[in-house]
Scaffold this motif. Sequence first.
Motif, PDB file in Angstrom:
ATOM      1  N   HIS A  60       1.264  12.951  -9.270  1.00 32.51           N
ATOM      2  CA  HIS A  60       0.550  14.137  -8.807  1.00 32.51           C
ATOM      3  C   HIS A  60      -0.959  13.952  -8.735  1.00 32.51           C
ATOM      4  O   HIS A  60      -1.711  14.874  -9.048  1.00 32.51           O
ATOM      5  N   LYS A  61      -1.396  12.787  -8.312  1.00 34.46           N
ATOM      6  CA  LYS A  61      -2.818  12.538  -8.099  1.00 34.46           C
ATOM      7  C   LYS A  61      -3.147  12.852  -6.652  1.00 34.46           C
ATOM      8  O   LYS A  61      -2.375  12.559  -5.740  1.00 34.46           O
ATOM      9  N   HIS A  62      -4.295  13.472  -6.447  1.00 37.00           N
ATOM     10  CA  HIS A  62      -4.744  13.825  -5.098  1.00 37.00           C
ATOM     11  C   HIS A  62      -5.245  12.585  -4.357  1.00 37.00           C
ATOM     12  O   HIS A  62      -5.608  11.591  -4.968  1.00 37.00           O
ATOM     13  N   PHE A  63      -5.245  12.661  -3.041  1.00 38.14           N
ATOM     14  CA  PHE A  63      -5.752  11.609  -2.164  1.00 38.14           C
ATOM     15  C   PHE A  63      -5.022  10.279  -2.384  1.00 38.14           C
ATOM     16  O   PHE A  63      -5.624   9.214  -2.468  1.00 38.14           O
ATOM     17  N   SER A  64      -3.703  10.356  -2.462  1.00 40.40           N
ATOM     18  CA  SER A  64      -2.903   9.162  -2.758  1.00 40.40           C
ATOM     19  C   SER A  64      -3.063   8.082  -1.694  1.00 40.40           C
ATOM     20  O   SER A  64      -3.025   6.891  -2.014  1.00 40.40           O
ATOM     21  N   GLY A  65      -3.240   8.456  -0.448  1.00 38.12           N
ATOM     22  CA  GLY A  65      -3.438   7.464   0.620  1.00 38.12           C
ATOM     23  C   GLY A  65      -4.721   6.686   0.428  1.00 38.12           C
ATOM     24  O   GLY A  65      -4.748   5.453   0.508  1.00 38.12           O
ATOM     25  N   GLN A 102      -6.595   2.543 -14.805  1.00 39.54           N
ATOM     26  CA  GLN A 102      -7.365   3.114 -15.903  1.00 39.54           C
ATOM     27  C   GLN A 102      -8.666   3.728 -15.396  1.00 39.54           C
ATOM     28  O   GLN A 102      -9.011   4.846 -15.768  1.00 39.54           O
ATOM     29  N   LYS A 103      -9.397   2.999 -14.566  1.00 34.97           N
ATOM     30  CA  LYS A 103     -10.709   3.450 -14.094  1.00 34.97           C
ATOM     31  C   LYS A 103     -10.625   4.595 -13.097  1.00 34.97           C
ATOM     32  O   LYS A 103     -11.341   5.576 -13.204  1.00 34.97           O
ATOM     33  N   VAL A 104      -9.775   4.459 -12.108  1.00 33.23           N
ATOM     34  CA  VAL A 104      -9.755   5.411 -10.993  1.00 33.23           C
ATOM     35  C   VAL A 104      -8.734   6.529 -11.187  1.00 33.23           C
ATOM     36  O   VAL A 104      -9.003   7.686 -10.886  1.00 33.23           O
ATOM     37  N   LEU A 105      -7.562   6.188 -11.712  1.00 33.86           N
ATOM     38  CA  LEU A 105      -6.513   7.188 -11.866  1.00 33.86           C
ATOM     39  C   LEU A 105      -6.548   7.868 -13.230  1.00 33.86           C
ATOM     40  O   LEU A 105      -5.857   8.856 -13.441  1.00 33.86           O
ATOM     41  N   GLY A 106      -7.311   7.319 -14.150  1.00 32.61           N
ATOM     42  CA  GLY A 106      -7.436   7.920 -15.471  1.00 32.61           C
ATOM     43  C   GLY A 106      -6.236   7.714 -16.369  1.00 32.61           C
ATOM     44  O   GLY A 106      -6.029   8.470 -17.315  1.00 32.61           O
ATOM     45  N   LEU A 107      -5.423   6.701 -16.089  1.00 32.25           N
ATOM     46  CA  LEU A 107      -4.249   6.436 -16.911  1.00 32.25           C
ATOM     47  C   LEU A 107      -4.654   5.701 -18.186  1.00 32.25           C
ATOM     48  O   LEU A 107      -5.590   4.904 -18.159  1.00 32.25           O
ATOM     49  N   GLN A 108      -3.956   5.951 -19.245  1.00 30.65           N
ATOM     50  CA  GLN A 108      -4.219   5.306 -20.536  1.00 30.65           C
ATOM     51  C   GLN A 108      -3.178   4.225 -20.748  1.00 30.65           C
ATOM     52  O   GLN A 108      -2.038   4.504 -21.137  1.00 30.65           O
ATOM     53  N   ARG A 148       0.827  -1.195   0.000  1.00 31.20           N
ATOM     54  CA  ARG A 148       0.000   0.000   0.000  1.00 31.20           C
ATOM     55  C   ARG A 148       0.867   1.253   0.000  1.00 31.20           C
ATOM     56  O   ARG A 148       0.619   2.197  -0.741  1.00 31.20           O
ATOM     57  N   GLU A 149       1.899   1.270   0.812  1.00 30.57           N
ATOM     58  CA  GLU A 149       2.782   2.434   0.892  1.00 30.57           C
ATOM     59  C   GLU A 149       3.531   2.652  -0.426  1.00 30.57           C
ATOM     60  O   GLU A 149       3.699   3.781  -0.877  1.00 30.57           O
ATOM     61  N   SER A 190      -5.134   2.663  -0.889  1.00 30.37           N
ATOM     62  CA  SER A 190      -5.929   1.676  -0.146  1.00 30.37           C
ATOM     63  C   SER A 190      -6.957   1.025  -1.053  1.00 30.37           C
ATOM     64  O   SER A 190      -7.139  -0.195  -1.043  1.00 30.37           O
ATOM     65  N   ARG A 191      -7.642   1.832  -1.840  1.00 36.96           N
ATOM     66  CA  ARG A 191      -8.633   1.318  -2.782  1.00 36.96           C
ATOM     67  C   ARG A 191      -7.970   0.436  -3.844  1.00 36.96           C
ATOM     68  O   ARG A 191      -8.528  -0.573  -4.239  1.00 36.96           O
TER      69      ARG A 191
END
Length: 94
Positions: free
Chosen positions: A48-53, A84-90, A37-38, A57-58
């Motif tokens: 630079h994604k917000h709410f990395s913690g 892809q779904k949560v972080l929006g990476l391609q 997780r860490e 966990s998710r």
Amino acid sequence: MAIKQNTARSVNGEVTVEEFKEWLKRFDMDKDGRISREELRRAIRSIHKHFSGWKSSRGIQYADTDGDGFIGDNEIVNLVEFAQKVLGLQIVPY
């Protein structure tokens, strides 16, 4: 996502699954071949994604099919889907 070759190592644009795996390995601090997780939090923070913690966990919950609290090689496909779904990476297959 292109993986920049600078020290910040961010993921932008389009990357293959193999490039994503190689990028993620940089955050395997104890070199055990698994992502904790860490370690995932650090990877998410590096792009630079917000709410990395919360997102790490998710991500562990989403990808960790054997319930050991780590993402192993056999679970990386699940982590790709999460990215892809949560972080929006391609991320493309090849």
